[in-house]
Motif scaffolding. Structure first.
Motif, PDB file in Angstrom:
ATOM      1  N   PRO A   1       0.836  -1.213   0.000  1.00 23.02           N
ATOM      2  CA  PRO A   1       0.000   0.000   0.000  1.00 23.02           C
ATOM      3  C   PRO A   1       0.868   1.259   0.000  1.00 23.02           C
ATOM      4  O   PRO A   1       1.757   1.397   0.834  1.00 23.02           O
ATOM      5  N   GLY A   2       0.607   2.163  -0.939  1.00 24.08           N
ATOM      6  CA  GLY A   2       1.391   3.387  -1.074  1.00 24.08           C
ATOM      7  C   GLY A   2       2.568   3.255  -2.013  1.00 24.08           C
ATOM      8  O   GLY A   2       3.258   4.238  -2.290  1.00 24.08           O
ATOM      9  N   GLY A   3       2.798   2.057  -2.540  1.00 24.70           N
ATOM     10  CA  GLY A   3       3.981   1.824  -3.362  1.00 24.70           C
ATOM     11  C   GLY A   3       3.891   2.327  -4.783  1.00 24.70           C
ATOM     12  O   GLY A   3       4.861   2.207  -5.541  1.00 24.70           O
ATOM     13  N   ASP A   4       2.745   2.916  -5.164  1.00 25.58           N
ATOM     14  CA  ASP A   4       2.609   3.444  -6.518  1.00 25.58           C
ATOM     15  C   ASP A   4       3.155   4.865  -6.647  1.00 25.58           C
ATOM     16  O   ASP A   4       3.178   5.427  -7.742  1.00 25.58           O
ATOM     17  N   ASP A   5       3.607   5.449  -5.544  1.00 25.46           N
ATOM     18  CA  ASP A   5       4.151   6.812  -5.550  1.00 25.46           C
ATOM     19  C   ASP A   5       5.673   6.733  -5.535  1.00 25.46           C
ATOM     20  O   ASP A   5       6.272   6.313  -4.543  1.00 25.46           O
ATOM     21  N   LEU A   6       6.309   7.147  -6.655  1.00 29.04           N
ATOM     22  CA  LEU A   6       7.767   7.055  -6.752  1.00 29.04           C
ATOM     23  C   LEU A   6       8.474   7.872  -5.681  1.00 29.04           C
ATOM     24  O   LEU A   6       9.536   7.478  -5.185  1.00 29.04           O
ATOM     25  N   ALA A   7       7.901   9.000  -5.324  1.00 29.92           N
ATOM     26  CA  ALA A   7       8.524   9.825  -4.291  1.00 29.92           C
ATOM     27  C   ALA A   7       8.543   9.092  -2.952  1.00 29.92           C
ATOM     28  O   ALA A   7       9.541   9.134  -2.219  1.00 29.92           O
ATOM     29  N   LEU A   8       7.448   8.384  -2.615  1.00 28.60           N
ATOM     30  CA  LEU A   8       7.409   7.630  -1.367  1.00 28.60           C
ATOM     31  C   LEU A   8       8.354   6.432  -1.405  1.00 28.60           C
ATOM     32  O   LEU A   8       8.988   6.086  -0.407  1.00 28.60           O
ATOM     33  N   VAL A   9       8.446   5.809  -2.570  1.00 28.97           N
ATOM     34  CA  VAL A   9       9.378   4.695  -2.715  1.00 28.97           C
ATOM     35  C   VAL A   9      10.813   5.191  -2.529  1.00 28.97           C
ATOM     36  O   VAL A   9      11.628   4.554  -1.843  1.00 28.97           O
ATOM     37  N   GLY A  10      11.118   6.331  -3.123  1.00 29.69           N
ATOM     38  CA  GLY A  10      12.443   6.910  -2.944  1.00 29.69           C
ATOM     39  C   GLY A  10      12.718   7.248  -1.488  1.00 29.69           C
ATOM     40  O   GLY A  10      13.836   7.058  -0.994  1.00 29.69           O
ATOM     41  N   TRP A  11      11.690   7.720  -0.776  1.00 24.70           N
ATOM     42  CA  TRP A  11      11.850   8.014   0.648  1.00 24.70           C
ATOM     43  C   TRP A  11      12.142   6.733   1.428  1.00 24.70           C
ATOM     44  O   TRP A  11      13.031   6.710   2.283  1.00 24.70           O
ATOM     45  N   ALA A  12      11.418   5.669   1.125  1.00 24.40           N
ATOM     46  CA  ALA A  12      11.645   4.403   1.818  1.00 24.40           C
ATOM     47  C   ALA A  12      13.036   3.845   1.519  1.00 24.40           C
ATOM     48  O   ALA A  12      13.664   3.228   2.392  1.00 24.40           O
TER      49      ALA A  12
ATOM     50  N   GLY B   1      13.920  10.041  -6.200  1.00 23.29           N
ATOM     51  CA  GLY B   1      12.508   9.757  -6.398  1.00 23.29           C
ATOM     52  C   GLY B   1      11.730  10.998  -6.807  1.00 23.29           C
ATOM     53  O   GLY B   1      10.876  10.950  -7.704  1.00 23.29           O
ATOM     54  N   TRP B   2      12.016  12.145  -6.147  1.00 21.90           N
ATOM     55  CA  TRP B   2      11.311  13.391  -6.488  1.00 21.90           C
ATOM     56  C   TRP B   2      11.637  13.832  -7.916  1.00 21.90           C
ATOM     57  O   TRP B   2      10.747  14.210  -8.687  1.00 21.90           O
ATOM     58  N   LEU B   3      12.918  13.798  -8.275  1.00 21.61           N
ATOM     59  CA  LEU B   3      13.314  14.226  -9.621  1.00 21.61           C
ATOM     60  C   LEU B   3      12.743  13.303 -10.691  1.00 21.61           C
ATOM     61  O   LEU B   3      12.303  13.762 -11.752  1.00 21.61           O
ATOM     62  N   ALA B   4      12.753  11.992 -10.422  1.00 21.41           N
ATOM     63  CA  ALA B   4      12.208  11.053 -11.408  1.00 21.41           C
ATOM     64  C   ALA B   4      10.713  11.299 -11.613  1.00 21.41           C
ATOM     65  O   ALA B   4      10.207  11.197 -12.738  1.00 21.41           O
ATOM     66  N   LYS B   5      10.025  11.644 -10.534  1.00 24.23           N
ATOM     67  CA  LYS B   5       8.581  11.871 -10.625  1.00 24.23           C
ATOM     68  C   LYS B   5       8.264  13.176 -11.348  1.00 24.23           C
ATOM     69  O   LYS B   5       7.341  13.233 -12.173  1.00 24.23           O
ATOM     70  N   HIS B   6       9.023  14.248 -11.068  1.00 22.93           N
ATOM     71  CA  HIS B   6       8.653  15.579 -11.551  1.00 22.93           C
ATOM     72  C   HIS B   6       9.436  16.034 -12.780  1.00 22.93           C
ATOM     73  O   HIS B   6       8.955  16.901 -13.521  1.00 22.93           O
ATOM     74  N   THR B   7      10.640  15.510 -13.004  1.00 25.01           N
ATOM     75  CA  THR B   7      11.445  15.975 -14.143  1.00 25.01           C
ATOM     76  C   THR B   7      11.854  14.846 -15.087  1.00 25.01           C
ATOM     77  O   THR B   7      12.418  15.125 -16.137  1.00 25.01           O
ATOM     78  N   GLY B   8      11.580  13.607 -14.695  1.00 23.26           N
ATOM     79  CA  GLY B   8      11.999  12.490 -15.521  1.00 23.26           C
ATOM     80  C   GLY B   8      13.476  12.170 -15.322  1.00 23.26           C
ATOM     81  O   GLY B   8      14.190  12.844 -14.568  1.00 23.26           O
ATOM     82  N   SER B   9      13.944  11.143 -16.023  1.00 22.48           N
ATOM     83  CA  SER B   9      15.331  10.705 -15.853  1.00 22.48           C
ATOM     84  C   SER B   9      16.327  11.774 -16.283  1.00 22.48           C
ATOM     85  O   SER B   9      17.412  11.900 -15.695  1.00 22.48           O
ATOM     86  N   ALA B  10      15.975  12.573 -17.306  1.00 26.10           N
ATOM     87  CA  ALA B  10      16.901  13.601 -17.778  1.00 26.10           C
ATOM     88  C   ALA B  10      17.216  14.603 -16.676  1.00 26.10           C
ATOM     89  O   ALA B  10      18.379  14.968 -16.457  1.00 26.10           O
ATOM     90  N   GLY B  11      16.192  15.065 -15.947  1.00 20.70           N
ATOM     91  CA  GLY B  11      16.413  16.002 -14.864  1.00 20.70           C
ATOM     92  C   GLY B  11      17.244  15.400 -13.746  1.00 20.70           C
ATOM     93  O   GLY B  11      18.094  16.075 -13.153  1.00 20.70           O
ATOM     94  N   LEU B  12      17.011  14.114 -13.465  1.00 17.76           N
ATOM     95  CA  LEU B  12      17.786  13.444 -12.433  1.00 17.76           C
ATOM     96  C   LEU B  12      19.271  13.421 -12.788  1.00 17.76           C
ATOM     97  O   LEU B  12      20.137  13.702 -11.953  1.00 17.76           O
ATOM     98  N   PHE B  13      19.581  13.113 -14.045  1.00 25.01           N
ATOM     99  CA  PHE B  13      20.985  13.017 -14.439  1.00 25.01           C
ATOM    100  C   PHE B  13      21.628  14.391 -14.642  1.00 25.01           C
ATOM    101  O   PHE B  13      22.852  14.518 -14.519  1.00 25.01           O
ATOM    102  N   VAL B  14      20.834  15.425 -14.905  1.00 28.27           N
ATOM    103  CA  VAL B  14      21.382  16.784 -14.888  1.00 28.27           C
ATOM    104  C   VAL B  14      21.870  17.116 -13.482  1.00 28.27           C
ATOM    105  O   VAL B  14      22.971  17.648 -13.286  1.00 28.27           O
ATOM    106  N   ALA B  15      21.038  16.784 -12.478  1.00 30.85           N
ATOM    107  CA  ALA B  15      21.437  17.031 -11.096  1.00 30.85           C
ATOM    108  C   ALA B  15      22.685  16.230 -10.741  1.00 30.85           C
ATOM    109  O   ALA B  15      23.594  16.736 -10.068  1.00 30.85           O
ATOM    110  N   GLY B  16      22.752  14.970 -11.190  1.00 27.21           N
ATOM    111  CA  GLY B  16      23.932  14.154 -10.939  1.00 27.21           C
ATOM    112  C   GLY B  16      25.180  14.743 -11.574  1.00 27.21           C
ATOM    113  O   GLY B  16      26.261  14.731 -10.973  1.00 27.21           O
TER     114      GLY B  16
END
Length: 398
Positions: free
Chosen positions: A38-49, A354-369
């Motif tokens: 339960p709650g596992g459909d939210d990528l941000a929550l999964v990233g938090w866990a 998790g937040w970046l993947a949810k809101h900006t996609g993989s491209a935004g995540l790797f820009v931050a990296g």
């Protein structure tokens, strides 16, 4: 190495390996299997866990490291492994993503890395310490390789709860290793002056290394929020991801062994260190460009190989550098601060990934990296070569 140094290196590497195997068995499958809770459909929550483990690690690494300076390394390691095992069993029984996160938080509270690394530094000479730390790094890499093969197969039969139960069992076995295999602490450590936190926090070479380990592990964990999905999009089923991970990891270990030790003996450790940071920066840029175009398996495999090459070198050299440049009487405290920043990196990487993947996609995540790795390269650039002589190491490292 002397026989005692070999025993210390192998036994302490085994403790790291047992603990990290439990963690790594979870990592390749967590983001997918957590969706069943339960709650596992939210990528941000999964990233938090995923990342909360790093937060509690960060909170407890320094107290455990300082306690090892005062109470002794081995008893602190045993206490930490007991807490880690408790968290594993809580996660194994978790009925929801919330309880899964609680179990992960308890796992993180068993923060023994600083005490284990400090004990390894106590039991080895400076001139062989990079080899000893590299043995730890190789054992961790081997456990990662095993987990990449085993986790997708085991989770089909045991579920995520079964993997957590196995993790708890491995931690209990690690306690037996500490008690019956690890050599006794040197008497000079017990009689040494106690480390002071302000002294460590003002140490510029240590500050550089602490910043670096934070960035490295934030980038690493953030990657694993999206890399499995990228491989699936490239046509590789999740159960077969080990066919990419394992060759890339093993080949990178061979490269590390063939390059790191010979160049260190010739005095080129700084160049190898900076080049490894640059490699991971290039990998982040490569993933950033590959994401929108849904890169093929060949491109993704090459990027992962290059990532592991840089990551393995940095994992082997950074703890060795910390142990060399830290004041001898504050080694446990220094490793505590170092591992605190490492754990904060895990936490920030999981949550931000998790937040970046949810809101900006993989491209935004790797820009931050990419930006994080560039910042680290600039911070690390002024460092000098580390002198292996204990009397000069602190003055020559910054």
């Amino acid at each position: 190495m002397t026989p005692m140094e070999r025993r210390a290196s192998v036994s302490l590497a085994t403790i790291f390996a047992l603990r990290m195997l439990g963690l790594f068995l979870i990592l390749p499958v967590f983001a997918i299997e957590a969706r069943r809770y339960p709650g596992g459909d939210d990528l941000a929550l999964v990233g938090w866990a995923m990342g909360i483990y790093g937060l509690t690690q960060a909170l407890f690494q320094l107290p455990f490291g300082m306690a090892s300076d005062h109470l002794g390394r081995k008893r602190v390691i045993v206490a930490g492994l007991l807490v880690f095992a408790l968290g594993s069993f809580v996660a194994a029984l978790a009925p929801s993503l919330t309880w899964l996160a609680i179990g992960r938080a308890l796992q993180g509270a068993g923060a023994v890395s600083a005490a284990v690394t400090a004990l390894l530094a106590d039991l080895t000479r400076d001139e062989v310490r990079t080899k000893a730390m590299a043995l730890v790094g190789i054992s961790i890499g081997a456990m990662f390789a095993i987990s990449l093969v085993a986790a997708p197969l085991l989770v089909v039969h045991t579920g995520l709860s079964g993997l957590f139960a196995m993790t708890g069992g491995l931690a209990l076995f690690g306690i037996a290793v500490v008690i019956w295999w690890v050599p006794s602490e040197p008497t000079q450590h017990r009689a040494a002056p106690r480390g002071r936190l302000p002294e460590v926090l003002r140490h510029v070479p240590l500050m550089r290394l602490n910043f670096g380990v934070f960035v490295l592990h934030a980038v690493q964990l953030a990657m694993w929020v999206v890399v499995p999905a990228m491989l699936v999009k490239a046509g590789l089923p999740h159960a077969h991801h080990w066919q990419v991970y394992l060759p890339a990891l093993l080949a990178s270990i061979v490269v590390m062994g063939g390059i790191l030790f010979p160049l260190e003996r010739r005095g080129y450790l700084r160049a190898v260190f900076l080049a490894s940071i640059g490699l991971i920066l290039l990998v982040q840029l490569g993933f950033m460009l590959s994401g929108p175009n849904e890169a093929g398996l060949t491109s993704l495999s090459l990027l992962l190989f290059v990532f592991f090459c840089g990551f393995n070198v940095l994992e082997a050299t950074q703890p060795s550098m910390v142990s060399r440049v830290a004041p001898g009487h504050a080694r446990g405290t220094a490793m505590g601060v170092y591992n605190t920043l490492q754990s904060l990196g895990f936490f920030v990487g999981g949550v931000a990934g998790g937040w970046l993947a949810k809101h900006t996609g993989s491209a935004g995540l790797f820009v931050a990296g990419s930006l994080g790795m560039l910042a680290w390269l600039l911070v690390a650039w002024p460092m000098h070569a580390v002198d292996p002589k204990p009397s000069a190491s602190a003055s020559n490292a910054g």
